[in-house]
Design a protein around this motif. Structure first.
Motif, PDB file in Angstrom:
ATOM      1  N   ALA A  21       0.858  -1.196   0.000  1.00 31.60           N
ATOM      2  CA  ALA A  21       0.000   0.000   0.000  1.00 31.60           C
ATOM      3  C   ALA A  21       0.890   1.239   0.000  1.00 31.60           C
ATOM      4  O   ALA A  21       2.114   1.156   0.125  1.00 31.60           O
ATOM      5  CB  ALA A  21      -0.909   0.013   1.231  1.00 31.60           C
ATOM      6  N   GLY A  22       0.256   2.404  -0.136  1.00 30.23           N
ATOM      7  CA  GLY A  22       0.932   3.674   0.040  1.00 30.23           C
ATOM      8  C   GLY A  22       2.123   3.876  -0.874  1.00 30.23           C
ATOM      9  O   GLY A  22       2.099   3.558  -2.064  1.00 30.23           O
ATOM     10  N   ILE A  23       3.195   4.421  -0.290  1.00 33.37           N
ATOM     11  CA  ILE A  23       4.392   4.757  -1.063  1.00 33.37           C
ATOM     12  C   ILE A  23       5.002   3.514  -1.701  1.00 33.37           C
ATOM     13  O   ILE A  23       5.431   3.545  -2.860  1.00 33.37           O
ATOM     14  CB  ILE A  23       5.422   5.462  -0.157  1.00 33.37           C
ATOM     15  CG1 ILE A  23       4.891   6.835   0.273  1.00 33.37           C
ATOM     16  CG2 ILE A  23       6.759   5.615  -0.871  1.00 33.37           C
ATOM     17  CD1 ILE A  23       5.722   7.510   1.357  1.00 33.37           C
ATOM     18  N   GLU A 203      -0.346  11.867   2.583  1.00 34.62           N
ATOM     19  CA  GLU A 203      -1.635  11.283   2.961  1.00 34.62           C
ATOM     20  C   GLU A 203      -1.751   9.875   2.395  1.00 34.62           C
ATOM     21  O   GLU A 203      -2.036   9.663   1.227  1.00 34.62           O
ATOM     22  CB  GLU A 203      -2.797  12.145   2.473  1.00 34.62           C
ATOM     23  CG  GLU A 203      -4.131  11.667   3.033  1.00 34.62           C
ATOM     24  CD  GLU A 203      -5.268  12.639   2.779  1.00 34.62           C
ATOM     25  OE1 GLU A 203      -6.345  12.450   3.377  1.00 34.62           O
ATOM     26  OE2 GLU A 203      -5.086  13.589   1.995  1.00 34.62           O
ATOM     27  N   THR A 204      -1.491   8.903   3.257  1.00 39.82           N
ATOM     28  CA  THR A 204      -1.681   7.486   2.949  1.00 39.82           C
ATOM     29  C   THR A 204      -2.401   6.906   4.163  1.00 39.82           C
ATOM     30  O   THR A 204      -2.990   7.644   4.953  1.00 39.82           O
ATOM     31  CB  THR A 204      -0.325   6.782   2.739  1.00 39.82           C
ATOM     32  OG1 THR A 204       0.435   6.853   3.952  1.00 39.82           O
ATOM     33  CG2 THR A 204       0.476   7.437   1.602  1.00 39.82           C
ATOM     34  N   GLU A 205      -2.300   5.592   4.357  1.00 34.30           N
ATOM     35  CA  GLU A 205      -2.897   5.008   5.560  1.00 34.30           C
ATOM     36  C   GLU A 205      -2.001   5.210   6.788  1.00 34.30           C
ATOM     37  O   GLU A 205      -2.329   4.762   7.879  1.00 34.30           O
ATOM     38  CB  GLU A 205      -3.148   3.513   5.345  1.00 34.30           C
ATOM     39  CG  GLU A 205      -1.897   2.712   5.076  1.00 34.30           C
ATOM     40  CD  GLU A 205      -2.172   1.239   4.828  1.00 34.30           C
ATOM     41  OE1 GLU A 205      -1.259   0.437   5.061  1.00 34.30           O
ATOM     42  OE2 GLU A 205      -3.298   0.898   4.423  1.00 34.30           O
ATOM     43  N   PHE A 206      -0.898   5.919   6.613  1.00 33.81           N
ATOM     44  CA  PHE A 206       0.073   6.149   7.683  1.00 33.81           C
ATOM     45  C   PHE A 206      -0.600   6.714   8.938  1.00 33.81           C
ATOM     46  O   PHE A 206      -0.421   6.195  10.045  1.00 33.81           O
ATOM     47  CB  PHE A 206       1.146   7.130   7.178  1.00 33.81           C
ATOM     48  CG  PHE A 206       2.189   7.518   8.188  1.00 33.81           C
ATOM     49  CD1 PHE A 206       3.315   6.738   8.380  1.00 33.81           C
ATOM     50  CD2 PHE A 206       2.052   8.679   8.935  1.00 33.81           C
ATOM     51  CE1 PHE A 206       4.290   7.105   9.305  1.00 33.81           C
ATOM     52  CE2 PHE A 206       3.022   9.047   9.862  1.00 33.81           C
ATOM     53  CZ  PHE A 206       4.135   8.264  10.047  1.00 33.81           C
ATOM     54  N   ALA A 230       1.167   9.428  -2.201  1.00 31.25           N
ATOM     55  CA  ALA A 230       2.162   8.369  -2.377  1.00 31.25           C
ATOM     56  C   ALA A 230       2.907   8.489  -3.702  1.00 31.25           C
ATOM     57  O   ALA A 230       4.123   8.275  -3.776  1.00 31.25           O
ATOM     58  CB  ALA A 230       1.483   7.006  -2.278  1.00 31.25           C
TER      59      ALA A 230
END
Length: 270
Positions: A21-23, A203-206, A230
């Motif tokens: 996910a994300g980056i 802005e990710t699920e971080f 990301a």
């Protein structure tokens, strides 16, 4: 594709941790577009399959004949045994890794020092620091033997300046910055490149993970400003990897335009 020279990345083997996910996911897809072969690793195997499928589609869309080999291999970088046996589970034609992207990492909570659960700080250090070191040690000797390779570590603005409520996360990212600096110095007599990418607000699920699944609390982190996404950081990673072999992008510090530090930012009123 104009942001980087894709020809330098064609047929390269890229290992990305935290690629579900994300980056990590965005980076895998962008390397796929550039004609690289990608080993995607993370704990969540179902999510890895989704990202792998996206890599296949991105490579097909690129029209490139080079690359196009993708392998999803489950890996919890915080598990010593999983890291030790990781290369045994990688397909034979992808074992000679050219680029390592140490992306896996997370943050839990905003508790102040004195109130931080031991399980939380142990978990963050185990993944963000020990996991990154374990995976680096797994591949760096192969890089040395071939006198080539590129290690790209995901740092953070938190590794440049600490802030209240981030005592453990900031400490882990300061450790990553120091470890990366040591690698840079130890490998100076080789053709191995070492880079650190240091994002600000992305802005990710971080933040959802930081607030233990509380999406409303996570959303407030980005209220009133436009954060990075990301794909913004993926572009910086792939750009750094695509420089000529004699060029090493040692450090990239990336902020959204309305952020100046972990605690200094401008937010438009509603």
């Amino acid at each position: 594709m104009s942001i980087f020279n894709a020809s330098r990345l064609q047929d390269k083997v890229v290992l990305i941790t935290g690629a579900s996910a994300g980056i990590g996911a965005a980076t895998a897809i962008l390397f796929a577009k550039a004609g690289s072969n990608v080993i995607l690793s993370a704990r969540r195997t179902d999510a890895l399959k989704t990202v792998t499928d996206a890599c296949v589609a991105a490579h097909k869309e690129s029209g490139l004949k080079a690359g196009g080999k993708f392998a999803a291999v489950s890996l919890d970088v915080g598990d010593k045994q999983q890291v030790a046996t990781f290369l045994e589970r990688v397909p034979e034609d992808l074992k000679n890794i050219d680029i390592l992207v140490n992306n896996a990492g997370f943050v839990l909570g905003v508790e102040k020092i004195g109130d931080i659960a031991e399980a939380d700080f142990e978990a963050m250090f185990n993944v963000n620091v020990f996991g990154l070191i374990r995976v680096t040690q797994l591949v760096v000797n192969g890089f040395k033997a071939r006198n080539t390779g590129h290690i790209i570590n995901l740092g953070s603005v938190a590794g440049r300046e600490p802030y209240a409520g981030g005592g453990i996360y900031c400490a882990t990212k300061h450790a990553v910055r120091s470890f990366t600096g040591t690698l840079l110095r130890e490998l100076v007599n080789t053709k191995i490149r070492v880079s650190e990418i240091q994002p600000g607000m992305v802005e990710t699920e971080f933040s959802v993970v930081r607030f233990r699944g509380d999406k409303s609390a996570a959303d407030k982190v980005y209220e009133g400003l436009q954060p990075l996404v990301a794909e913004d950081i993926a572009e910086e990673i792939v750009w750094a990897a695509s420089r000529p072999p004699h060029v090493n992008i040692a450090e990239v510090f990336v902020l959204p335009v309305n952020q100046a530090s972990p605690t200094i930012n401008y937010r438009e009123s509603k």
